[in-house]
Design an enzyme around this catalytic site. Structure first.
Site, short mmCIF file in Angstrom:
data_model
loop_
_atom_site.label_atom_id
_atom_site.label_comp_id
_atom_site.label_asym_id
_atom_site.label_seq_id
_atom_site.Cartn_x
_atom_site.Cartn_y
_atom_site.Cartn_z
N CYS A 155 -3.40 8.42 -2.34
CA CYS A 155 -3.48 7.59 -3.55
C CYS A 155 -4.75 7.96 -4.30
O CYS A 155 -5.30 9.05 -4.09
CB CYS A 155 -3.41 6.10 -3.20
N ARG A 193 -3.68 1.57 -1.24
CA ARG A 193 -2.30 1.94 -0.91
C ARG A 193 -2.18 2.93 0.25
O ARG A 193 -1.43 2.68 1.20
CB ARG A 193 -1.60 2.54 -2.16
N ASP A 212 -0.55 0.10 -8.29
CA ASP A 212 -1.90 -0.02 -7.74
C ASP A 212 -2.28 -1.49 -7.69
O ASP A 212 -2.37 -2.15 -8.72
CB ASP A 212 -2.86 0.76 -8.65
#
Ligand code: 4NP
Length: 149
Positions: free
Chosen positions: A3, A9, A119
């Site tokens: 990420c 994440r 996100d």
């Protein structure tokens, strides 16, 4: 698992797939990294840690690190969380870029749609639970696809 910051994440994605692979005795090693280096050495976001823990997964010992071109060679599969990560991985990898082993993780759930994992960094705890659910479903499919021996 890649990420942007390697604190929200991808550490969650790493923990989820690693725990499912371990439970299935696959002998897989799952790691994660970020395309940006600004959280290098930091533990995962406290809400990523919390949501993982609520699901029986401990990601507290992970330390943030930046994706490197060498990672492209080291790993068999590179899953990115969103389209920006995909472009950034390509840039960092340069001559090591291997399109055939790189994919958006949600393409396992929604083939060819190039959906991104949102996100959760700027949002609330709910966002982290949503991310967990998406990553868990995608990981189940990854295990089904590559875990047969
Ligand atoms: P991640 O989330 O890419 O899922 O780890 C983010 C973490 C940090 C920042 C942005 C996104 N940041 O701007 O510091």
């Amino acid at each position: 698992m890649v990420c942007l910051g390697n604190i929200c994440r991808s550490p969650l994605a790493e923990g989820i797939l690693q725990s499912k692979a371990d439970a299935a005795n696959l002998g897989w090693t799952v790691h994660s990294a970020g395309t940006a280096g600004y959280h290098t050495g930091e533990p995962p976001h406290h809400l990523s840690q919390k949501v993982a823990k609520l699901n029986g997964i401990n990601i507290s010992s992970h330390e943030g690190r930046r994706f490197t071109a060498a990672d492209m060679d080291t790993y068999d599969l590179i899953y990115v969380m969103d389209a920006q990560n995909y472009q950034d991985v390509k840039k960092i990898a340069r001559d090591k870029w291997a399109e055939h082993k790189t994919n958006l993780i949600l393409n396992e759930l929604h083939p060819g749609e190039n959906r991104g994992v949102p996100d959760p960094w700027y949002g609330t705890e709910e966002g982290y639970h949503q991310v967990y659910d998406m990553l868990s479903k995608a990981s189940d499919l990854i295990i089904e696809k590559y875990g047969r021996r």
